[in-house]
Design a protein around this motif. Structure first.
Motif, PDB file in Angstrom:
ATOM      1  N   LEU A  26      41.230  46.340  40.128  1.00  0.00           N
ATOM      2  CA  LEU A  26      40.295  45.296  39.706  1.00  0.00           C
ATOM      3  C   LEU A  26      39.689  45.590  38.342  1.00  0.00           C
ATOM      4  N   GLU A  27      39.858  46.822  37.887  1.00  0.00           N
ATOM      5  CA  GLU A  27      39.299  47.213  36.591  1.00  0.00           C
ATOM      6  C   GLU A  27      40.342  46.994  35.496  1.00  0.00           C
ATOM      7  N   PRO A  28      40.024  46.241  34.454  1.00  0.00           N
ATOM      8  CA  PRO A  28      41.023  45.893  33.441  1.00  0.00           C
ATOM      9  C   PRO A  28      41.549  47.066  32.630  1.00  0.00           C
ATOM     10  N   ASP A  29      40.777  48.158  32.589  1.00  0.00           N
ATOM     11  CA  ASP A  29      41.190  49.291  31.755  1.00  0.00           C
ATOM     12  C   ASP A  29      41.791  50.439  32.567  1.00  0.00           C
ATOM     13  N   LEU A  30      41.981  50.236  33.889  1.00  0.00           N
ATOM     14  CA  LEU A  30      42.551  51.280  34.735  1.00  0.00           C
ATOM     15  C   LEU A  30      43.865  50.814  35.345  1.00  0.00           C
ATOM     16  N   GLU A  31      44.848  51.698  35.381  1.00  0.00           N
ATOM     17  CA  GLU A  31      46.151  51.363  35.960  1.00  0.00           C
ATOM     18  C   GLU A  31      46.628  52.530  36.829  1.00  0.00           C
ATOM     19  N   VAL A  32      46.896  52.245  38.107  1.00  0.00           N
ATOM     20  CA  VAL A  32      47.442  53.267  38.998  1.00  0.00           C
ATOM     21  C   VAL A  32      48.939  53.368  38.731  1.00  0.00           C
ATOM     22  N   VAL A  33      49.379  54.521  38.232  1.00  0.00           N
ATOM     23  CA  VAL A  33      50.775  54.680  37.826  1.00  0.00           C
ATOM     24  C   VAL A  33      51.578  55.536  38.804  1.00  0.00           C
ATOM     25  N   ALA A  34      50.897  56.204  39.752  1.00  0.00           N
ATOM     26  CA  ALA A  34      51.614  57.038  40.722  1.00  0.00           C
ATOM     27  C   ALA A  34      50.736  57.282  41.938  1.00  0.00           C
ATOM     28  N   GLU A  35      51.389  57.416  43.101  1.00  0.00           N
ATOM     29  CA  GLU A  35      50.702  57.744  44.344  1.00  0.00           C
ATOM     30  C   GLU A  35      51.519  58.807  45.065  1.00  0.00           C
ATOM     31  N   VAL A  36      50.861  59.861  45.537  1.00  0.00           N
ATOM     32  CA  VAL A  36      51.544  60.908  46.295  1.00  0.00           C
ATOM     33  C   VAL A  36      50.707  61.259  47.522  1.00  0.00           C
ATOM     34  N   GLY A  39      49.742  67.656  48.084  1.00  0.00           N
ATOM     35  CA  GLY A  39      49.162  68.331  46.938  1.00  0.00           C
ATOM     36  C   GLY A  39      50.193  68.966  46.029  1.00  0.00           C
ATOM     37  N   ASP A  40      51.308  69.420  46.623  1.00  0.00           N
ATOM     38  CA  ASP A  40      52.313  70.093  45.804  1.00  0.00           C
ATOM     39  C   ASP A  40      53.217  69.117  45.048  1.00  0.00           C
ATOM     40  N   GLU A  41      52.932  67.817  45.154  1.00  0.00           N
ATOM     41  CA  GLU A  41      53.686  66.817  44.395  1.00  0.00           C
ATOM     42  C   GLU A  41      52.918  66.315  43.176  1.00  0.00           C
ATOM     43  N   VAL A  42      51.668  66.762  43.048  1.00  0.00           N
ATOM     44  CA  VAL A  42      50.782  66.188  42.029  1.00  0.00           C
ATOM     45  C   VAL A  42      51.267  66.461  40.610  1.00  0.00           C
ATOM     46  N   VAL A  43      51.575  67.716  40.302  1.00  0.00           N
ATOM     47  CA  VAL A  43      51.933  68.058  38.915  1.00  0.00           C
ATOM     48  C   VAL A  43      53.179  67.304  38.466  1.00  0.00           C
ATOM     49  N   ASP A  44      54.221  67.314  39.288  1.00  0.00           N
ATOM     50  CA  ASP A  44      55.463  66.629  38.902  1.00  0.00           C
ATOM     51  C   ASP A  44      55.229  65.132  38.728  1.00  0.00           C
ATOM     52  N   ALA A  45      54.460  64.539  39.651  1.00  0.00           N
ATOM     53  CA  ALA A  45      54.205  63.099  39.569  1.00  0.00           C
ATOM     54  C   ALA A  45      53.343  62.755  38.360  1.00  0.00           C
ATOM     55  N   ALA A  46      52.382  63.616  38.054  1.00  0.00           N
ATOM     56  CA  ALA A  46      51.524  63.374  36.888  1.00  0.00           C
ATOM     57  C   ALA A  46      52.341  63.455  35.606  1.00  0.00           C
ATOM     58  N   ARG A  47      53.230  64.441  35.552  1.00  0.00           N
ATOM     59  CA  ARG A  47      54.076  64.605  34.365  1.00  0.00           C
ATOM     60  C   ARG A  47      55.018  63.406  34.211  1.00  0.00           C
ATOM     61  N   ALA A  48      55.644  62.985  35.316  1.00  0.00           N
ATOM     62  CA  ALA A  48      56.620  61.887  35.256  1.00  0.00           C
ATOM     63  C   ALA A  48      55.971  60.547  34.926  1.00  0.00           C
TER      64      ALA A  48
END
Length: 204
Positions: A26-36, A39-48
């Motif tokens: 709902l916020e115009p300046d925020l975009e969800v680009v990944a969901e995991v 916890g051990d998937e966070v770094v790879d998903a953030a990088r990708a």
């Protein structure tokens, strides 16, 4: 969109991730680009995904959100992390900040405040739930050593001293010493009580 803050959501409950994603969308300046969900998937998903800010739950499979915050800081120092958790425990707050998280808020934070927390963290500021900050100052520093925390974490699952010793690769006498010390520091009378108190205070 130029100026959009890219957000990664990490929570093992799909419904919670979906609700957070819907609120942030709902916020115009925020975009969800990944969901995991781990916890051990966070770094790879953030990088990708090129995430700017990672919203991390604490209790997740793989590694917890506090450990994930530490991994993000080490691997992707430009990416900010914000712990968003049901468990508003002062010990968790202190550990999260020590691990490198830029913020710590509870999940019942109003949507607008959560969105503003994301913006502030992205801007390089620190955001901390004020009531938890006060409690953290009152409760003081976690008095348990790393070994005492390790032994108590295993003790939470039950079992004999011998079983605990086998898991942590220490002698039974050393385990008893660590448990005795932890019982004293938590003001309890049994290892089960010590483990429970330490968990409630966010020390484990």
């Amino acid at each position: 969109m130029s100026g959009t803050i890219k957000v990664l959501l990490a929570d093992d409950q799909a419904l919670v991730r979906g609700a957070l994603a819907a609120l942030l969308a709902l916020e115009p300046d925020l975009e969800v680009v990944a969901e995991v969900g781990r916890g051990d998937e966070v770094v790879d998903a953030a990088r990708a995904s090129g995430a700017d800010v990672c919203l991390l739950d604490i209790e997740m499979p793989g590694i917890d959100g506090i450990a994930a915050a530490g991994q993000v800081r080490a691997a992707l120092p430009a990416v900010r992390t914000l712990v968003v958790t049901t468990f508003g425990r002062p010990g968790y707050l202190r550990r999260a900040l020590e691990a490198g998280a830029s913020g710590f808020v509870v999940k019942d934070t109003p949507a607008r405040q959560l969105a503003e927390a994301v913006r502030r963290v992205h801007a390089g500021l620190r955001v901390v739930d004020p009531s938890l900050a006060t409690e953290s100052l009152v409760d003081g520093v976690n008095p348990l050593t790393a070994r005492e925390r390790e032994v108590l974490a295993v003790a939470l699952r039950g079992g004999t001293v011998a079983a605990i010793a086998g898991v942590v690769h220490l002698s039974q006498g050393t385990v008893r010493n660590h448990l005795s010390s932890a019982i004293g520091k938590t003001g309890t009378s049994t290892r089960a009580e010590a483990a429970r108190v330490a968990q409630e205070r966010g020390w484990l």
